[in-house]
Design a protein around this motif. Structure first.
Motif, short mmCIF file in Angstrom:
data_model
loop_
_atom_site.label_atom_id
_atom_site.label_comp_id
_atom_site.label_asym_id
_atom_site.label_seq_id
_atom_site.Cartn_x
_atom_site.Cartn_y
_atom_site.Cartn_z
N ASP A 53 1.20 24.13 9.57
CA ASP A 53 2.09 24.36 11.04
C ASP A 53 1.82 23.51 12.18
N ARG A 54 0.96 22.69 12.20
CA ARG A 54 0.51 21.78 13.23
C ARG A 54 1.06 20.44 13.02
N ILE A 55 0.71 19.77 14.20
CA ILE A 55 1.40 18.29 14.34
C ILE A 55 0.30 17.33 14.56
N ALA A 56 0.09 16.21 13.79
CA ALA A 56 -0.85 15.46 13.62
C ALA A 56 -0.44 13.88 13.88
N VAL A 57 -1.08 13.27 14.88
CA VAL A 57 -0.75 11.80 15.28
C VAL A 57 -1.39 11.14 14.17
N VAL A 58 -0.49 10.30 13.70
CA VAL A 58 -0.74 9.25 12.58
C VAL A 58 -0.81 7.83 12.87
N PRO A 81 -4.98 18.01 15.34
CA PRO A 81 -3.50 18.56 15.07
C PRO A 81 -3.33 19.76 16.01
N VAL A 82 -2.31 19.87 16.46
CA VAL A 82 -1.97 21.00 17.59
C VAL A 82 -0.85 21.84 16.87
N ARG A 83 -0.89 22.84 16.95
CA ARG A 83 0.13 23.96 16.44
C ARG A 83 1.49 23.64 17.13
N ALA A 84 2.47 23.51 16.29
CA ALA A 84 3.90 23.32 16.84
C ALA A 84 4.22 24.18 17.87
N VAL A 85 3.92 25.53 17.59
CA VAL A 85 4.33 26.64 18.56
C VAL A 85 3.76 26.71 19.74
N ALA A 199 9.65 27.01 15.19
CA ALA A 199 8.61 27.06 16.56
C ALA A 199 9.19 27.48 18.00
N VAL A 200 10.56 26.65 17.91
CA VAL A 200 11.24 27.23 19.24
C VAL A 200 11.74 28.43 19.24
N MET A 201 11.95 28.82 18.09
CA MET A 201 12.77 30.37 17.81
C MET A 201 11.43 31.43 18.24
N ASP A 202 10.23 30.95 17.50
CA ASP A 202 9.09 31.79 17.78
C ASP A 202 8.73 31.98 19.29
N ALA A 209 3.15 32.79 15.05
CA ALA A 209 2.63 33.10 13.91
C ALA A 209 1.09 32.75 14.01
N GLN A 210 0.17 33.41 13.37
CA GLN A 210 -1.27 33.31 13.38
C GLN A 210 -1.70 32.61 12.06
#
Length: 251
Positions: A53-58, A81-85, A199-202, A209-210
């Motif tokens: 559920d995270r975003i990583a720079v590749v 990596p950062v969580r998208a939410v 993530a937008v809806m959360d 979400a944890q």
């Protein structure tokens, strides 16, 4: 990234622009959607990738788009990596105006100055080339009508349009109910678009979400709300977001 292709944030904004009023539909959730659309565009460009559920720079090299590159640099500075939410729920002050100004410079919209209640200055935006908006809309309509899995870009656009609540703007009334349902179903055709849309809806729902908790070690008390090693119903606990989200003045 060349400028021959419109980016997802630009397309989402053009979809949300009401041709009759010159204002954007769903302005507050649209701000979240634009931040999410940046993530999808960076993923399509091969600069970032989902990691759970995270975003990583590749690939941190610039795309050539200043606004996207600014977001990419912020992600790179996080180091991990950062969580998208969490990314989407962060302050994005002025992002919608940045893209409106960019569309104006590109000649896709023009600004119309006005006043609210005869006193407060306002700015509305009218599309100058309605063929562009029709082409974007036609891609969504085709995916909804034919049932053929769309390309990743169109699937992500559909997911984001649903997430920010544009369904009732694009397909209003009872007659648009089935189209809105199919628009929602398109979310499954692009993993990155689905991750970002959820993530937008959360964020809009005020929950995030944890990660799963590991079972409590022997001899230690179980976490509140359950026995040791037992997860809440659904497998992922939900808790209210702390703090408030920065708001952007709607146009």
């Amino acid at each position: 990234m060349g400028r021959s292709r419109r980016t997802l944030p630009e397309e989402l904004l053009l979809l949300a622009l009401d041709p009759a009023t010159g204002t954007t539909a769903q302005p507050q959730s649209l701000d979240l959607g634009l931040a999410g659309a940046q993530l999808v565009e960076l993923a399509l460009a091969g600069r970032i990738a989902p990691d759970g559920d995270r975003i990583a720079v590749v690939a941190p090299r610039p795309t050539g788009d200043p606004t996207l590159d600014s977001a990419l640099e912020l992600l790179r500075r996080r180091g991990a990596p950062v969580r998208a939410v969490h990314w989407i729920g962060g302050p994005r002050l002025g992002l919608r105006q940045t893209y409106l100004s960019h569309l104006e410079r590109c000649g896709m919209v023009h600004a119309v100055a006005g006043q609210m209640c005869g006193v407060l200055p306002t700015t509305r935006y009218q599309a100058t080339d309605t063929a562009i908006s029709r082409e974007i809309r036609a891609r969504l309509d085709s995916a909804i009508r034919t049932g053929v899995p769309p390309d990743p870009r169109t699937a992500a656009l559909a997911a984001l349009a649903h997430a920010v609540g544009l369904g009732k703007h694009l397909y209003p009334g009872n007659e648009g109910r089935s189209s809105r349902s199919r628009l929602r179903d398109l979310i499954r055709h692009d993993p990155m678009g689905g991750l970002v849309a959820h993530a937008v809806m959360d964020v809009q729902n005020g929950v995030a979400a944890q990660p799963r908790r590991s079972p409590a070690p022997a001899g230690r008390p179980a976490p509140a709300g359950g026995r040791a090693g037992q997860e809440p119903a659904g497998g992922v606990p939900m808790q209210p977001r702390r703090g408030s989200m920065a708001r952007v003045v709607a146009h």
